[in-house]
Design an enzyme around this catalytic site. Structure first.
Site, PDB file in Angstrom:
ATOM      1  N   GLY A  85       6.523   9.636  -2.804  1.00 46.36           N
ATOM      2  CA  GLY A  85       6.222   9.255  -1.419  1.00 46.36           C
ATOM      3  C   GLY A  85       7.143   8.130  -0.993  1.00 46.36           C
ATOM      4  N   ARG A  86       6.608   7.235  -0.156  1.00 47.23           N
ATOM      5  CA  ARG A  86       7.450   6.113   0.329  1.00 47.23           C
ATOM      6  C   ARG A  86       7.994   5.298  -0.831  1.00 47.23           C
ATOM      7  NH1 ARG A  86       2.875   5.922   4.523  1.00 47.23           N
ATOM      8  NH2 ARG A  86       1.746   5.619   2.580  1.00 47.23           N
ATOM      9  N   ARG A  95      -1.735   3.845  -9.596  1.00 43.93           N
ATOM     10  CA  ARG A  95      -3.121   3.441  -9.844  1.00 43.93           C
ATOM     11  C   ARG A  95      -3.470   3.724 -11.299  1.00 43.93           C
ATOM     12  NH1 ARG A  95      -3.046   0.530  -6.237  1.00 43.93           N
ATOM     13  NH2 ARG A  95      -4.288   0.486  -4.336  1.00 43.93           N
ATOM     14  N   GLU A 118      -9.548  -2.749 -13.304  1.00 40.89           N
ATOM     15  CA  GLU A 118      -8.956  -4.085 -13.109  1.00 40.89           C
ATOM     16  C   GLU A 118     -10.013  -5.102 -12.701  1.00 40.89           C
ATOM     17  OE1 GLU A 118      -5.779  -3.527 -10.309  1.00 40.89           O
ATOM     18  OE2 GLU A 118      -4.752  -2.115 -11.623  1.00 40.89           O
ATOM     19  N   HIS A 134      -1.064  -6.227 -12.024  1.00 37.87           N
ATOM     20  CA  HIS A 134      -1.028  -5.638 -10.672  1.00 37.87           C
ATOM     21  C   HIS A 134      -0.293  -6.548  -9.683  1.00 37.87           C
ATOM     22  CE1 HIS A 134      -3.285  -2.664  -7.849  1.00 37.87           C
ATOM     23  NE2 HIS A 134      -2.128  -3.041  -7.312  1.00 37.87           N
TER      24      HIS A 134
HETATM   25  P1  NAP Z   1       2.648   7.754  -0.181  1.00 38.19           P
HETATM   26  O1  NAP Z   1       3.861   7.612   0.661  1.00 38.19           O
HETATM   27  O2  NAP Z   1       1.434   8.350   0.416  1.00 38.19           O
HETATM   28  O3  NAP Z   1       3.056   8.564  -1.486  1.00 38.19           O
HETATM   29  C1  NAP Z   1       2.135   9.088  -2.386  1.00 38.19           C
HETATM   30  C2  NAP Z   1       2.760  10.292  -3.058  1.00 38.19           C
HETATM   31  O4  NAP Z   1       1.841  10.763  -4.050  1.00 38.19           O
HETATM   32  C3  NAP Z   1       3.051  11.412  -2.107  1.00 38.19           C
HETATM   33  O5  NAP Z   1       4.415  11.719  -2.169  1.00 38.19           O
HETATM   34  C4  NAP Z   1       2.223  12.587  -2.606  1.00 38.19           C
HETATM   35  O6  NAP Z   1       3.049  13.735  -2.675  1.00 38.19           O
HETATM   36  C5  NAP Z   1       1.837  12.171  -4.032  1.00 38.19           C
HETATM   37  N1  NAP Z   1       0.507  12.693  -4.343  1.00 38.19           N
HETATM   38  C6  NAP Z   1      -0.632  12.501  -3.672  1.00 38.19           C
HETATM   39  N2  NAP Z   1      -1.639  13.171  -4.255  1.00 38.19           N
HETATM   40  C7  NAP Z   1      -1.103  13.790  -5.311  1.00 38.19           C
HETATM   41  C8  NAP Z   1      -1.638  14.645  -6.312  1.00 38.19           C
HETATM   42  N3  NAP Z   1      -2.938  15.014  -6.317  1.00 38.19           N
HETATM   43  N4  NAP Z   1      -0.815  15.110  -7.268  1.00 38.19           N
HETATM   44  C9  NAP Z   1       0.492  14.785  -7.265  1.00 38.19           C
HETATM   45  N5  NAP Z   1       1.051  13.966  -6.351  1.00 38.19           N
HETATM   46  C10 NAP Z   1       0.265  13.486  -5.380  1.00 38.19           C
HETATM   47  O7  NAP Z   1       2.183   6.338  -0.730  1.00 38.19           O
HETATM   48  P2  NAP Z   1       3.095   5.076  -1.130  1.00 38.19           P
HETATM   49  O8  NAP Z   1       3.204   4.145   0.000  1.00 38.19           O
HETATM   50  O9  NAP Z   1       4.331   5.555  -1.800  1.00 38.19           O
HETATM   51  O10 NAP Z   1       2.107   4.411  -2.230  1.00 38.19           O
HETATM   52  C11 NAP Z   1       1.763   5.149  -3.359  1.00 38.19           C
HETATM   53  C12 NAP Z   1       0.699   4.458  -4.181  1.00 38.19           C
HETATM   54  O11 NAP Z   1       1.255   3.329  -4.864  1.00 38.19           O
HETATM   55  C13 NAP Z   1      -0.467   3.848  -3.395  1.00 38.19           C
HETATM   56  O12 NAP Z   1      -1.432   4.819  -3.051  1.00 38.19           O
HETATM   57  C14 NAP Z   1      -1.012   2.824  -4.367  1.00 38.19           C
HETATM   58  O13 NAP Z   1      -1.992   3.409  -5.189  1.00 38.19           O
HETATM   59  C15 NAP Z   1       0.203   2.441  -5.219  1.00 38.19           C
HETATM   60  N6  NAP Z   1       0.659   1.050  -4.983  1.00 38.19           N
HETATM   61  C16 NAP Z   1       0.655   0.178  -6.022  1.00 38.19           C
HETATM   62  C17 NAP Z   1       1.106  -1.119  -5.826  1.00 38.19           C
HETATM   63  C18 NAP Z   1       1.141  -2.108  -6.942  1.00 38.19           C
HETATM   64  O14 NAP Z   1       1.039  -3.290  -6.670  1.00 38.19           O
HETATM   65  N7  NAP Z   1       1.324  -1.683  -8.163  1.00 38.19           N
HETATM   66  C19 NAP Z   1       1.527  -1.529  -4.552  1.00 38.19           C
HETATM   67  C20 NAP Z   1       1.518  -0.597  -3.523  1.00 38.19           C
HETATM   68  C21 NAP Z   1       1.080   0.706  -3.748  1.00 38.19           C
HETATM   69  P3  NAP Z   1       2.500  15.180  -2.234  1.00 38.19           P
HETATM   70  O15 NAP Z   1       1.806  14.975  -0.910  1.00 38.19           O
HETATM   71  O16 NAP Z   1       3.731  16.018  -2.162  1.00 38.19           O
HETATM   72  O17 NAP Z   1       1.575  15.600  -3.314  1.00 38.19           O
HETATM   73  C1  8YV Z   2      -2.173  -4.708  -3.433  1.00 37.58           C
HETATM   74  C2  8YV Z   2      -1.626  -2.255  -3.915  1.00 37.58           C
HETATM   75  O1  8YV Z   2      -1.933  -5.739  -4.316  1.00 37.58           O
HETATM   76  O2  8YV Z   2      -0.996  -1.808  -1.701  1.00 37.58           O
HETATM   77  C3  8YV Z   2      -1.551  -1.383  -2.726  1.00 37.58           C
HETATM   78  O3  8YV Z   2      -2.028  -0.252  -2.812  1.00 37.58           O
HETATM   79  O4  8YV Z   2      -2.018  -1.826  -4.946  1.00 37.58           O
HETATM   80  C4  8YV Z   2      -1.175  -3.667  -3.826  1.00 37.58           C
HETATM   81  O5  8YV Z   2      -0.138  -3.832  -2.927  1.00 37.58           O
HETATM   82  C5  8YV Z   2      -3.601  -4.406  -3.448  1.00 37.58           C
HETATM   83  O6  8YV Z   2      -3.979  -3.292  -2.740  1.00 37.58           O
HETATM   84  C6  8YV Z   2      -4.355  -5.590  -2.891  1.00 37.58           C
HETATM   85  O7  8YV Z   2      -5.536  -5.691  -3.522  1.00 37.58           O
END
Ligand code: NAP
Ligand code: 8YV
Length: 319
Positions: free
Chosen positions: A153-154, A232, A261, A279
């Site tokens: 995704g993004r 996640r 977490e 995280h």
């Molecule tokens: P996004 O643009 O919605 O991208 C999510 C991707 O996951 C999409 O390309 C989607 O592709 C894929 N997806 C969704 N459901 C799926 C499934 N069942 N099986 C396989 N692929 C699947 O979201 P983003 O902005 O990139 O963020 C993604 C995730 O990163 C967030 O939801 C969050 O959990 C995590 N995150 C973590 C942190 C951190 O601090 N570590 C920070 C920000 C975000 P398809 O639609 O083609 O399946």
């Molecule tokens: C945040 C994240 O730290 O945006 C998300 O999905 O996992 C992180 O950027 C978190 O959501 C804030 O609690």
């Protein structure tokens, strides 16, 4: 300026509190001596929620706020919010996409390199005075590795763009093949895991992705394989991961997210060959500020009658 009552359950950044205090009738639940009594009193009046953290927002939670119009959530992931249920009730949910994409992608690359080249372990080695005795042992490399991204995704795409600069092969798995993407698509996760050396997950949490990186996928990744997870924690079957690391079914792991977490399994903490982060993917001053501002801006736009800026897919856009 609006007189709409907005509830904040736990304190967010000072600039968010100040902005909302100035623009709305902000109710601060953490300041109340009796939180339950406070929520019972203000709940029926609340029209907007500003939320940080991962407290569960489900039907029972929403029942407390019959006049609620919008939940403005801090973070792009919203697996803790039952957005479909909110949608059924006509409650808008907004998140904070885009403003954190590059920060999280940078962190993913840092975590990947740290895991392969043992950066935290090497730092600990030097500080312990061990360099005086002998050089640190040679490490695995990123060179020649194929990387499979789960969740292109993004953030996944921002990671892939960075990886292009490292000259490595990139593949991806998602629910469907994406047009105009130059990387190889795998319709199944296990097939991708079998073909790559690094499985890098940026997939969202929730029922659909729950423990999809399981023992079979880890077995397919193989003894030279590395798992990086910045999506996640629930996407990984954590006990299966612990077992795979113990049994050397896979080589290593770099994890920024965990299933429960901030509790991290002791078995992972006890392993010195993996890298664990609390995280921190989006946790820079600038990015967290931008995320907080988007929480404010979504509420301001909604109560100005201009609609939400960044609504999640499940909820209705109404003005
Ligand atoms: P996004 O643009 O919605 O991208 C999510 C991707 O996951 C999409 O390309 C989607 O592709 C894929 N997806 C969704 N459901 C799926 C499934 N069942 N099986 C396989 N692929 C699947 O979201 P983003 O902005 O990139 O963020 C993604 C995730 O990163 C967030 O939801 C969050 O959990 C995590 N995150 C973590 C942190 C951190 O601090 N570590 C920070 C920000 C975000 P398809 O639609 O083609 O399946
Ligand atoms: C945040 C994240 O730290 O945006 C998300 O999905 O996992 C992180 O950027 C978190 O959501 C804030 O609690």
């Amino acid at each position: 300026m609006s007189d709409a009552p907005i509830l904040m359950l736990s304190p967010m950044a000072p600039h968010v509190i100040e902005s909302l205090d100035g623009a709305f009738a902000l109710k601060k639940a953490w300041e109340a001596p009796d939180r339950e009594a406070f929520l019972a009193e203000v709940g029926p009046t609340i029209r907007g929620l500003a939320m940080a953290g991962h407290a569960r927002v489900d039907g029972a939670f929403l029942d407390r706020f019959p006049k609620l119009e919008i939940v403005s959530s801090f973070g792009v992931g919203y697996d803790h919010i039952d957005a479909a249920e909110a949608g059924r009730r006509g409650v808008m949910v907004t998140n904070t996409p885009d403003v954190l994409t590059d920060e999280v992608a940078d962190l993913a690359i840092g975590l990947l390199l740290s895991t392969l080249r043992h950066l935290p372990q090497v730092d600990r080695y030097l500080r312990a005075g061990k360099w005086l005795e002998k050089p640190y042992p040679l490490t695995p490399t990123l060179r020649g590795r194929r990387i499979g991204i789960l969740g292109l995704g993004r953030i996944g795409k921002a990671v892939a763009r960075r990886l292009e600069g490292f000259g490595v092969e990139i593949a991806y798995h998602g629910r469907s093949k994406q047009e105009g993407v130059p990387y190889r698509y795998y319709p199944t996760l296990v097939d991708m895991a079998r073909d790559v050396h690094v499985l890098l997950s940026v997939a969202p949490g929730g029922a659909e992705t729950d423990r999809m990186i399981d023992a079979t996928v880890l077995q397919a990744l193989g003894p030279d394989g590395v798992l990086i997870n910045v999506g996640r924690g629930t996407v990984v079957d954590e006990p299966a991961l612990v077992e795979a690391l113990r049994a050397k079914t896979i080589l290593s792991a770099g994890l920024d997210v965990f299933a429960d977490e901030p509790r991290v399994p002791q078995a992972l903490i006890d392993m010195d060959h993996i890298v664990l982060l609390p995280h921190v993917g989006s946790a820079s001053v600038e990015t967290r500020r931008a995320m907080g501002q988007l929480v404010v801006d979504n509420l301001a736009s909604w109560f100005d009658g201009k609609g939400p800026l960044t609504p999640v897919a499940e909820t209705p856009v109404r003005r």
